[in-house]
Design a protein around this motif. Structure first.
Motif, PDB file in Angstrom:
ATOM      1  N   ASN A  58      58.809  27.746  97.942  1.00 44.81           N
ATOM      2  CA  ASN A  58      60.223  28.106  97.841  1.00 44.81           C
ATOM      3  C   ASN A  58      61.042  27.382  98.908  1.00 44.81           C
ATOM      4  OD1 ASN A  58      62.416  29.631  96.715  1.00 44.81           O
ATOM      5  ND2 ASN A  58      62.321  30.913  98.557  1.00 44.81           N
ATOM      6  N   ASP A  59      60.527  27.358 100.137  1.00 40.94           N
ATOM      7  CA  ASP A  59      61.223  26.645 101.218  1.00 40.94           C
ATOM      8  C   ASP A  59      61.350  25.157 100.909  1.00 40.94           C
ATOM      9  OD1 ASP A  59      61.402  29.033 102.582  1.00 40.94           O
ATOM     10  OD2 ASP A  59      59.783  28.579 103.997  1.00 40.94           O
ATOM     11  N   MET A  60      60.272  24.577 100.403  1.00 44.13           N
ATOM     12  CA  MET A  60      60.305  23.148 100.073  1.00 44.13           C
ATOM     13  C   MET A  60      61.276  22.858  98.935  1.00 44.13           C
ATOM     14  SD  MET A  60      56.407  21.851 100.517  1.00 44.13           S
ATOM     15  CE  MET A  60      55.438  23.338 100.473  1.00 44.13           C
ATOM     16  N   ASN A  61      61.314  23.743  97.953  1.00 41.11           N
ATOM     17  CA  ASN A  61      62.272  23.556  96.856  1.00 41.11           C
ATOM     18  C   ASN A  61      63.708  23.594  97.369  1.00 41.11           C
ATOM     19  OD1 ASN A  61      60.695  23.110  94.549  1.00 41.11           O
ATOM     20  ND2 ASN A  61      60.270  25.288  94.328  1.00 41.11           N
ATOM     21  N   GLU A  62      63.972  24.477  98.311  1.00 41.81           N
ATOM     22  CA  GLU A  62      65.307  24.536  98.911  1.00 41.81           C
ATOM     23  C   GLU A  62      65.614  23.237  99.651  1.00 41.81           C
ATOM     24  OE1 GLU A  62      65.572  28.082 101.284  1.00 41.81           O
ATOM     25  OE2 GLU A  62      65.340  29.390  99.543  1.00 41.81           O
ATOM     26  N   ASN A  63      64.630  22.691 100.362  1.00 45.55           N
ATOM     27  CA  ASN A  63      64.827  21.413 101.059  1.00 45.55           C
ATOM     28  C   ASN A  63      65.108  20.288 100.072  1.00 45.55           C
ATOM     29  OD1 ASN A  63      64.378  22.567 103.551  1.00 45.55           O
ATOM     30  ND2 ASN A  63      62.242  21.952 103.667  1.00 45.55           N
ATOM     31  N   SER A  96      65.682   9.224 100.149  1.00 46.63           N
ATOM     32  CA  SER A  96      64.730   9.078  99.045  1.00 46.63           C
ATOM     33  C   SER A  96      63.296   9.251  99.523  1.00 46.63           C
ATOM     34  CB  SER A  96      64.889   7.711  98.383  1.00 46.63           C
ATOM     35  OG  SER A  96      66.125   7.626  97.724  1.00 46.63           O
ATOM     36  N   ASP A  97      62.978   8.686 100.691  1.00 44.64           N
ATOM     37  CA  ASP A  97      61.635   8.833 101.245  1.00 44.64           C
ATOM     38  C   ASP A  97      61.333  10.294 101.563  1.00 44.64           C
ATOM     39  OD1 ASP A  97      61.356   6.092 101.042  1.00 44.64           O
ATOM     40  OD2 ASP A  97      61.677   5.701 103.188  1.00 44.64           O
ATOM     41  N   GLU A  98      62.317  10.978 102.124  1.00 43.56           N
ATOM     42  CA  GLU A  98      62.127  12.393 102.446  1.00 43.56           C
ATOM     43  C   GLU A  98      61.961  13.221 101.170  1.00 43.56           C
ATOM     44  OE1 GLU A  98      64.130  15.820 105.293  1.00 43.56           O
ATOM     45  OE2 GLU A  98      64.972  13.797 105.299  1.00 43.56           O
ATOM     46  N   LEU A  99      62.711  12.864 100.115  1.00 41.45           N
ATOM     47  CA  LEU A  99      62.551  13.539  98.821  1.00 41.45           C
ATOM     48  C   LEU A  99      61.133  13.337  98.286  1.00 41.45           C
ATOM     49  CD1 LEU A  99      65.914  12.804  96.969  1.00 41.45           C
ATOM     50  CD2 LEU A  99      64.928  15.047  97.395  1.00 41.45           C
ATOM     51  N   ASP A 100      60.627  12.108  98.372  1.00 41.57           N
ATOM     52  CA  ASP A 100      59.260  11.827  97.920  1.00 41.57           C
ATOM     53  C   ASP A 100      58.243  12.655  98.710  1.00 41.57           C
ATOM     54  OD1 ASP A 100      60.177  10.008  96.045  1.00 41.57           O
ATOM     55  OD2 ASP A 100      59.750   8.241  97.289  1.00 41.57           O
ATOM     56  N   GLN A 101      58.442  12.733 100.008  1.00 42.51           N
ATOM     57  CA  GLN A 101      57.526  13.494 100.853  1.00 42.51           C
ATOM     58  C   GLN A 101      57.551  14.976 100.475  1.00 42.51           C
ATOM     59  OE1 GLN A 101      58.581  13.484 105.001  1.00 42.51           O
ATOM     60  NE2 GLN A 101      56.590  14.246 105.650  1.00 42.51           N
ATOM     61  N   GLN A 102      58.738  15.531 100.302  1.00 41.64           N
ATOM     62  CA  GLN A 102      58.852  16.943  99.926  1.00 41.64           C
ATOM     63  C   GLN A 102      58.239  17.203  98.541  1.00 41.64           C
ATOM     64  OE1 GLN A 102      60.086  19.732 101.601  1.00 41.64           O
ATOM     65  NE2 GLN A 102      60.075  18.388 103.381  1.00 41.64           N
ATOM     66  N   THR A 103      58.448  16.277  97.621  1.00 41.92           N
ATOM     67  CA  THR A 103      57.882  16.418  96.281  1.00 41.92           C
ATOM     68  C   THR A 103      56.355  16.423  96.345  1.00 41.92           C
ATOM     69  OG1 THR A 103      59.811  15.312  95.326  1.00 41.92           O
ATOM     70  CG2 THR A 103      57.839  15.414  93.960  1.00 41.92           C
ATOM     71  N   ASN A 104      55.781  15.549  97.151  1.00 38.45           N
ATOM     72  CA  ASN A 104      54.321  15.522  97.317  1.00 38.45           C
ATOM     73  C   ASN A 104      53.803  16.812  97.950  1.00 38.45           C
ATOM     74  OD1 ASN A 104      53.962  13.000  96.136  1.00 38.45           O
ATOM     75  ND2 ASN A 104      54.222  11.916  98.076  1.00 38.45           N
ATOM     76  N   LEU A 105      54.536  17.347  98.917  1.00 38.25           N
ATOM     77  CA  LEU A 105      54.142  18.621  99.530  1.00 38.25           C
ATOM     78  C   LEU A 105      54.179  19.753  98.507  1.00 38.25           C
ATOM     79  CD1 LEU A 105      55.951  18.412 102.998  1.00 38.25           C
ATOM     80  CD2 LEU A 105      53.483  18.377 102.583  1.00 38.25           C
ATOM     81  N   ILE A 106      55.192  19.735  97.656  1.00 35.44           N
ATOM     82  CA  ILE A 106      55.300  20.767  96.618  1.00 35.44           C
ATOM     83  C   ILE A 106      54.120  20.654  95.650  1.00 35.44           C
ATOM     84  CG2 ILE A 106      56.641  21.510  94.598  1.00 35.44           C
ATOM     85  CD1 ILE A 106      59.170  20.892  96.257  1.00 35.44           C
TER      86      ILE A 106
END
Length: 156
Positions: A58-63, A96-106
């Motif tokens: 949930n936290d990652m989705n918010e990020n 974009s890089d941070e989005l990719d990182q968050q997506t991988n964490l999710i």
């Protein structure tokens, strides 16, 4: 709360039945009770890990949502005064890089949640089986009836 109530009920049944059991049966009942306590502890631990993983997702989705909003705003804007196009594109690439990182964490956390769900289902099945075997140990019919009882039919 449910686990505590369940443990209390099992303990009460245990004490009630234990008084009239043979020593072998007492030992078997005690072993099952210990197994049930162990499974309840595993379930509690798995439930906590599952809730933690869901909270992390949930936290990652918010990020991700915040990053997407920031990226979309930047895409609508032009470089700020004095900012070069290269600097602006570098900022966009960082987002974009941070989005990719968050997506991988999710994705990783989602796999963890799936694994925990399977584990919890296995624990629930094991708990149910243990309760059934515990119930069969506590079944007093086997101690009340013996070979001296003759089965009588109501049919003439």
């Amino acid at each position: 709360m449910k686990i505590t109530l369940t443990k209390t009920i099992i303990a009460a049944l245990f004490i009630f039945i234990l008084a009239s059991c043979s020593s072998e049966k007492k030992q078997a009942v005690e072993e099952k009770r210990n197994e049930i306590d162990s499974v309840l502890a595993q379930k509690s631990s798995s439930d906590s890990a599952y809730q933690q993983a869901l909270s992390e997702i949930n936290d990652m989705n918010e990020n991700v949502d915040a990053l997407l909003r920031k990226r979309n705003i930047m895409l609508q804007l032009r470089p700020e005064n004095g900012e070069t196009k290269t600097t602006f594109q570098t900022k966009l690439q960082a987002i974009s890089d941070e989005l990719d990182q968050q997506t991988n964490l999710i994705r990783h956390s989602s796999k963890k949640v799936d694994s925990l769900q399977k584990s919890i289902k296995g624990i629930q099945r094991r708990y149910k089986a243990l309760l059934q075997s515990y119930d069969s140990l506590l079944d007093r019919k086997s101690t009340r009836l013996n070979s001296s009882h003759v089965s009588e039919s109501r049919m003439p």
